[in-house]
Design an enzyme around this catalytic site. Sequence first.
Site, PDB file in Angstrom:
ATOM      1  N   LEU A   1       0.822  -1.219   0.000  1.00 19.36           N
ATOM      2  CA  LEU A   1       0.000   0.000   0.000  1.00 19.36           C
ATOM      3  C   LEU A   1       0.856   1.270   0.000  1.00 19.36           C
ATOM      4  O   LEU A   1       0.344   2.371   0.200  1.00 19.36           O
ATOM      5  CB  LEU A   1      -0.966   0.010   1.191  1.00 19.36           C
TER       6      LEU A   1
ATOM      7  N   ASP B   1       5.621   3.851  -7.084  1.00 20.69           N
ATOM      8  CA  ASP B   1       5.055   4.208  -5.779  1.00 20.69           C
ATOM      9  C   ASP B   1       5.228   5.704  -5.495  1.00 20.69           C
ATOM     10  O   ASP B   1       4.280   6.402  -5.145  1.00 20.69           O
ATOM     11  CB  ASP B   1       5.736   3.419  -4.650  1.00 20.69           C
TER      12      ASP B   1
HETATM   13  O1  PMV Z   1       5.377  -1.330  -2.908  1.00 18.33           O
HETATM   14  P1  PMV Z   1       4.689  -2.454  -3.550  1.00 18.33           P
HETATM   15  O2  PMV Z   1       4.677  -3.714  -2.775  1.00 18.33           O
HETATM   16  O3  PMV Z   1       3.347  -2.049  -4.095  1.00 18.33           O
HETATM   17  O4  PMV Z   1       5.535  -2.914  -4.852  1.00 18.33           O
HETATM   18  C1  PMV Z   1       5.784  -2.076  -5.904  1.00 18.33           C
HETATM   19  C2  PMV Z   1       5.573  -2.775  -7.166  1.00 18.33           C
HETATM   20  C3  PMV Z   1       6.731  -3.552  -7.760  1.00 18.33           C
HETATM   21  O5  PMV Z   1       6.475  -3.550  -9.161  1.00 18.33           O
HETATM   22  C4  PMV Z   1       6.711  -4.986  -7.255  1.00 18.33           C
HETATM   23  C5  PMV Z   1       8.081  -2.943  -7.480  1.00 18.33           C
HETATM   24  C6  PMV Z   1       8.330  -1.611  -8.160  1.00 18.33           C
HETATM   25  O6  PMV Z   1       9.264  -0.928  -7.754  1.00 18.33           O
HETATM   26  O7  PMV Z   1       7.623  -1.261  -9.101  1.00 18.33           O
END
Ligand code: PMV
Length: 313
Positions: free
Chosen positions: A106, A152
């Site tokens: 999240l 993110d």
């Molecule tokens: O923070 P998370 O668990 O939503 O993971 C991000 C998504 C990934 O593609 C797994 C990693 C990234 O840096 O994009």
Amino acid sequence: MPAFSSSAPGKIILFGEHAVVYGRPAVAVPVTEVSAKVTLTPNPRGQPGELKISAPEIGLEAMLADLPAENPLARAIRLTASALKVSHIPAAGLRIKSNIPVASGLGSGAAVTVALMRSLSAFLGQTLPDERVSALAYEVEKIHHGTPSGIDNAVITYACPVYFIKNKPLVRLKPGRPFTIIIGDTGIASPTAVAVGDVRKAWQAAHDHYEALFDSAGAMADSARKAIENGNIELIGPLMDANHGLLRKIGVSCSELDRLVLAAREAGAWGAKLSGGGRGGNMIALASPDRADKIARSLLEAGAARVIVTDVS
Ligand code: PMV
């Protein structure tokens, strides 16, 4: 001097996690039902540079000077000060409050970083433009994720639905129609860096196979982008189901995620998938708003530690 606060939302990835690390597109949306808030309160009696950090949810109470350089909070503070060309931060207390579950897909790390950078720059009498906030937060994400795509920090900085390709300008998405997502938490903390690292090893061992899986995930993200923009919500569910199938093949699902995905579908969701790094953390389901409560109940009965219902608009 007043206190300075800033908040940032959580996020979920609708399509393309993991493949996005390898240059394929992904779609993510903010989740405003959860957030991280950072407040800086000046301490007129302290010495310059004396920054007392408290984050009660993770049991952290420390002076900045005592944190290791690779601590994400210390890194975020130093990056912000250096971007603003400030060598001595006035003494202050820095309090972090967050109800975003940690290591669960999240975006808790990125949300704390973004809120911290904004509140610290306001405290220092300056404003960091969004592009700088996102770029600096990306540097901190490297500590959390190893080799992050940057999705993110981007979706959390801009706090709007995004279509994202690594190292390309961000596209803000305007959904043609609002839609409802139910988020189910397995309650299993799963550090993204571990899942991302394992996928990298698997990709190195079976390059062509993984490239083909990533291509398929990218094509799904492209189709989903069109469906979202055109308001063809009925097309999104089957794409989520297909993306979950790919994530299973990529090796990042687990029995708890599969169980919640199945429970959501059986309760009438139009589609469901894991979201984020996987191996635990959260799954998401798409449903008509009047089904959301029923699906939320089914997820809890199937073992979800908690459920959030959010509208994407
Ligand atoms: O923070 P998370 O668990 O939503 O993971 C991000 C998504 C990934 O593609 C797994 C990693 C990234 O840096 O994009």
